[in-house]
Structure formats: structure tokens, C-alpha cells
Scaffold this motif. Structure first.
Motif, PDB file in Angstrom:
ATOM      1  N   LEU A 344      -2.832  -7.852  -5.253  1.00 30.93           N
ATOM      2  CA  LEU A 344      -2.569  -6.680  -6.074  1.00 30.93           C
ATOM      3  C   LEU A 344      -2.801  -5.391  -5.289  1.00 30.93           C
ATOM      4  CD1 LEU A 344      -4.171  -7.851  -9.448  1.00 30.93           C
ATOM      5  CD2 LEU A 344      -1.738  -7.579  -8.950  1.00 30.93           C
ATOM      6  N   ALA A 345      -3.841  -5.374  -4.450  1.00 32.79           N
ATOM      7  CA  ALA A 345      -4.076  -4.193  -3.625  1.00 32.79           C
ATOM      8  C   ALA A 345      -2.932  -3.968  -2.649  1.00 32.79           C
ATOM      9  CB  ALA A 345      -5.399  -4.355  -2.867  1.00 32.79           C
ATOM     10  N   SER A 346      -2.381  -5.058  -2.134  1.00 35.49           N
ATOM     11  CA  SER A 346      -1.262  -4.937  -1.187  1.00 35.49           C
ATOM     12  C   SER A 346      -0.030  -4.356  -1.859  1.00 35.49           C
ATOM     13  CB  SER A 346      -0.935  -6.309  -0.584  1.00 35.49           C
ATOM     14  OG  SER A 346      -2.032  -6.823   0.134  1.00 35.49           O
ATOM     15  N   ILE A 347       0.291  -4.859  -3.050  1.00 38.07           N
ATOM     16  CA  ILE A 347       1.507  -4.368  -3.705  1.00 38.07           C
ATOM     17  C   ILE A 347       1.324  -2.939  -4.209  1.00 38.07           C
ATOM     18  CG2 ILE A 347       2.215  -6.703  -4.300  1.00 38.07           C
ATOM     19  CD1 ILE A 347       1.387  -4.630  -7.206  1.00 38.07           C
ATOM     20  N   VAL A 348       0.110  -2.568  -4.592  1.00 37.04           N
ATOM     21  CA  VAL A 348      -0.131  -1.184  -4.982  1.00 37.04           C
ATOM     22  C   VAL A 348       0.060  -0.258  -3.787  1.00 37.04           C
ATOM     23  CG1 VAL A 348      -1.914   0.438  -5.724  1.00 37.04           C
ATOM     24  CG2 VAL A 348      -1.623  -1.699  -6.940  1.00 37.04           C
ATOM     25  N   GLY A 349      -0.358  -0.715  -2.596  1.00 39.76           N
ATOM     26  CA  GLY A 349      -0.141   0.082  -1.394  1.00 39.76           C
ATOM     27  C   GLY A 349       1.329   0.272  -1.082  1.00 39.76           C
TER      28      GLY A 349
END
Length: 530
Positions: A344-349
Motif C-alpha cells: 500500500l505504501a508503494s502504490i501511494v507513492g
């Protein structure tokens, strides 16, 4: 085609630096990534583990596409960099076509050229030739470089040509878009929307799995890149699809260019009412009238993108199944929830980088108003420069929070439905998305500084986004020094959800953005409008 050769030489001369940056940058990044892959995944065991985990996982399929064959470094490269690299080739091609067609018409230069011995189709043909040359040269240099690194020649050229084919398609898309609108900005927006839809279709089709609508990937030029299966069968026949679509688009563009006047578009500017509403009596009201369509469009687009990425978040946990060693490592890090948070952190980035495109468009609206001679009449009234710039910058900054929050809502709702906690997940992911706002504000500040100090180089703001994309997505993979990766404001954002949020980096980024805005305002006061 009278005058075609002269116009091609003129375009190459004008863009010699720009083309060199695009070609050297994309080829260099691709080959550097391949070299880093060889160091990280040089062993067969490492590549097998990659296939068993990320290569067949819906979440990673949505982000990067399928990993067809990890037995070679070329196959891993096609999976890890293919989608993002071909996306950049498409952006380059559509920008080049718009620059030498619609932008030339807006400036009035194309009308002067047309008064010479130049045929009606020659300017469009010259722009298409330059864009085709650029994307093809990139593809061939990548193919030759990979072959020189020891990869198979068949796979290398399948990869290089598939890479270039995305540029061919969006050369055609840019050519058609340039005929539709009266402004280069709108033409680029149309082409960008097509590119966004292509990315979305590919993501949904790839993440669908064998029982889902995988056929959606076949509707996307980015999906065709993957279906060429470089280093995994080398299906050259798939390249006939982008060639055929380019031919159709080129015929359409060459037909449409004769159906309109120079300087006009097939979609004429809608006439407004005879009397302006009271809302247009202020700089803010005018900015809202000019910015609202783009803000609404980006809000809806990132909402949908958040839904797509959030819907496959649960698939990340499948990476642990059948892999005891990886399960043990992840459990030591915090269990299955931890790996979902990493995703989720990756896709938010990634979504934050997309929002940076919006903020550059919103900020550079100032340059559009200036070059189209609408800023000067506004500033001739009691409206100050501060109010004029500030009103547009307000939508760039506040709009950033709006579009990022929309993405967080989309991802939070669908992920929350799966885990049975809609409210909690929406709050978590909206908060994670908004954490990136200060980094995006830095991009807005850089765009404003370029507009204020060197307005002719305002378009370099797009290069800033590309640099930040490379540093963020490929910096660790390319084993760049930390100081180099720290040049991107997105590097300093906490990896949320999952990581602890500290106020210091967010405050520093906000101060940097405020400083850049102050420099921009000061610079604008010292130069003439226009």
C-alpha cells in the motif's frame, strides 16, 4: 509533402538538446537497470523465488505486469522496467508531436511557415517523423545495448522494438489530439488521458488473473508491449498491432488537418454567455473557472486508480503461501499485515507521482494564460500579480490534497470491504496519501520558479517529474548513493501506512516549498509579462 525535409531539419535542430536528454536518459536508465538486475538477481535461485512471489501476484501484476520468464536478466528487466519505461517513451512522443504542431500554431509561427512553399501536411508529417525517429532510435539503442551485455539478440530486439512501439502509437495519438483542440495544453491533456486509460486497462487486465477480463490488456498499447514477451518467446507478430493502430491514427490526423483552419481546432472553443457571472469578478473566480475541469478530471481519475490498486492489495498475502522461508522473514518483520502495508505504501507513492503531473499542469496554466495574451488584460485591471499567481497556485496546492485524498478514499473503500473495516482503512489510506502533499508542493514550487525566472524553460518542469520518478522507483535498484536519492522530495516521505510518521521531514519539505514559492513571486515581480 513540399518542405518536409526542411521542417524535419528545423525540428531536429531546435530539439537537439531535448532529444539528446530523452534518448540518452531512457537508454541509460534501461541499461543501468539491466546491469543492476544482473547483480541483484544473477543467481537462478533468486530469480526462481522472484517468480514464485512477486511475478505471479495480483498486486504486483497491477503495478508491473506479468513476469513471463525469470530465467534471464532480460526477462526480469522486461517485467521490472518495461511498463514504466514504455510509459515515458509514450509521453516523449506525444509531447514532441504537440510541440511541433499545435504549439507552433498557437505561437503563430506555423502560419508564417505556411505562407512559404510548404504543403498543408508537411508540418504534421515533420512532427511525426521526428517523434518516430526518437522512439525508434531509443528502441534500437536499447536492443544493441542489451545484446552487448550478453542477452539474446532475439529477445533484445523484441524488447527494444516493443519499447519503441509505444512511442509509435502515441505519436499517432498526439497527431490526432493536435487536430482536436485549439491549445497545446488541451491537446496534451487529451493525449495524456488516452495514456492514462491505456495504463488503467493494462493494470486491470493483468491483475484479473486467468478467470478475469484479461482481454482488457489487449486493448492497451502498454499491454501490447508485454504481450510481445521479450525474452520469453519473442512474439514479433504482436508488433503488427501498434503499427496498424499508428497507421490508422496517422490517416485520421492527415485527414483532419485539412478539415480545419490553421490555428483552429475541430472542437471549437465554446462561446460563453454575453454577460459574465459575478464569480468572474475576482482573480480567484477566474482561476476556478479555468482550473475546475482539470481538477475534477484528475480527482475522478485518481479515485479510479485507487480503486484498482486497492482491490488487489489482498493478493499480496498470497506471496507467503508455499514459501516458508519468506513467511518466516515476514513474520519476524510483523506478520502478513506488514507486507500488505509495504504494498500500500508503494502504490501511494506511485499515485503521489501521478498527482505531481496534475500540480505541474495547474501551475503551468499561468504560462498558458501569458503566452495566449490573456494575462496582460487581467493584470491591466486592479488585479495584482500576487493575486493572479496566488489564485492559480491555490488550486495547484489545495488541489493536490483533493486528488490524493480521492485516491486514498478509492483504495481504502475497496480494501476496507475485503478486511471488514471500511472506515478504518479509508482513514489510514487517506492519511497516507496526504502525507505526500508536501513533496508534491515542492514540485509546484519548482514549476513556479521556472515560470517566473526562465519562462521559456517552463516545460522543464516535466523533466523534474521524470527525474523524481527514476530516483524513487529505480534509485535503490540502481544502487545510487543516498545523496542522489535524497534529491527527490518523495524520498523523505515516511513509507506509510506501516511506518511511523515524523513531523520533521514534512515540515522541512513544506518550508522548502514555501521558499521556492517566495522565490517565484519575487522573480515574477522583476520581469515583464509576456
Amino acid at each position: 509533402m513540399t518542405g518536409l525535409g526542411s521542417l524535419v531539419r528545423l525540428a531536429l535542430r531546435r530539439d537537439r538538446l531535448l532529444l539528446a536528454v530523452w534518448i540518452i536518459g531512457l537508454v541509460g536508465i534501461t541499461l543501468s537497470t539491466a546491469s543492476s538486475m544482473e547483480q541483484l538477481y544473477g543467481g537462478a535461485e533468486a530469480r526462481q523465488q522472484l517468480t514464485a512471489t512477486a511475478g505471479a501476484n495480483p498486486a504486483f501484476l497491477a503495478m508491473l505486469g506479468p513476469l513471463y520468464d525469470a530465467s534471464t536478466i532480460g526477462g526480469v528487466l522486461a517485467w521490472r522496467w518495461g511498463v514504466f519505461g514504455s510509459l515515458l517513451v509514450g509521453l516523449m512522443s506525444m509531447f514532441l508531436v504537440t510541440r511541433h504542431t499545435r504549439a507552433e500554431e498557437e505561437s503563430g509561427r506555423l502560419e508564417l511557415i505556411g505562407s512559404a512553399v510548404v504543403s498543408r501536411h508537411a508540418p504534421l508529417a515533420a512532427a511525426v517523423v521526428v517523434a518516430l525517429l526518437a522512439s525508434t532510435v531509443i528502441g534500437l539503442l536499447v536492443a544493441l545495448g542489451l545484446t552487448g551485455m550478453g542477452q539474446s539478440a532475439a529477445g533484445s530486439f523484441a524488447f527494444g522494438l516493443a519499447f519503441a512501439s509505444v512511442g509509435w502509437v502515441f505519436t499517432g495519438v498526439g497527431a490526432v489530439s493536435a487536430q482536436l483542440s485549439e491549445s497545446a495544453r488541451t491537446a496534451n491533456s487529451i493525449s495524456g488521458a488516452v495514456l492514462g486509460v491505456a495504463y488503467l486497462l493494462r493494470a486491470v487486465g493483468d491483475a484479473a488473473g486467468d478467470e478475469g477480463p484479461t482481454w482488457l490488456g489487449w486493448l492497451s498499447p502498454l499491454g501490447w508491449f508485454q504481450q510481445a514477451r521479450a525474452f520469453a518467446g519473442d512474439r514479433y507478430w504482436v508488433l503488427l498491432l501498434p503499427v496498424a493502430l499508428f497507421a490508422v491514427l496517422l490517416v485520421a490526423a492527415s485527414t483532419l488537418v485539412t478539415k480545419r483552419d490553421i490555428g483552429g481546432g475541430l472542437l471549437p472553443t465554446r462561446l460563453g454567455p454575453a454577460r459574465a457571472p459575478g464569480s468572474l469578478s475576482s482573480a480567484f473566480g477566474l482561476a476556478w473557472r479555468l482550473q475546475r475541469g482539470m481538477l475534477i478530471g484528475w480527482t475522478l481519475s485518481l479515485l479510479v486508480l485507487g480503486v484498482v490498486y486497492g482491490s488487489v492489495a489482498g493478493g499480496v498475502e498470497e506471496m507467503l503461501n508455499g514459501n516458508p522461508a519468506l513467511e518466516k522473514i515476514i513474520s519476524q518483520m510483523g506478520g502478513a499485515g506488514a507486507i500488505v502495508d509495504v504494498y500500500l505504501a508503494s502504490i501511494v507513492g506511485i499515485i503521489a507521482l501521478f498527482s505531481a503531473i496534475y500540480v505541474v499542469q495547474a501551475t503551468l496554466r499561468l504560462r498558458t494564460e501569458e503566452t495566449e495574451f490573456r494575462a496582460e488584460p487581467v493584470l491591466a485591471t486592479p488585479v495584482s500579480r500576487f493575486a493572479w499567481v496566488g489564485s492559480h497556485l491555490l488550486f495547484a496546492t489545495v488541489g493536490t490534497a483533493v486528488v490524493l485524498a480521492a485516491a486514498g478514499v478509492g483504495a481504502g473503500v475497496v480494501h476496507g470491504v475485503r478486511v471488514g473495516d471500511v472506515g478504518g482503512q479509508v482513514v489510514r489510506l487517506v492519511g497516507a496519501a496526504l502525507t505526500h502533499v508536501p513533496a508534491v508542493w515542492v514540485v509546484a514550487g519548482l514549476a513556479l520558479v521556472l515560470f517566473a525566472l526562465v519562462p521559456k524553460l517552463s516545460s522543464a518542469s516535466w523533466a523534474v517529474i521524470v527525474v523524481f520518478l527514476v530516483l524513487g522507483q529505480l534509485g535503490p535498484l540502481l544502487q545510487l548513493d543516498q545523496w542522489a536519492m535524497d534529491l527527490s522530495p518523495f524520498t523523505h516521505i515516511p513509507k506509510v501506512p506501516g511506518a511511523d510518521v515524523t513531523a520533521a521531514p514534512l515540515l522541512w519539505l513544506t518550508l522548502v516549498a514555501a521558499g521556492l514559492v517566495a522565490v517565484g513571486f519575487a522573480g515574477l515581480r522583476r520581469r515583464d509579462v509576456g
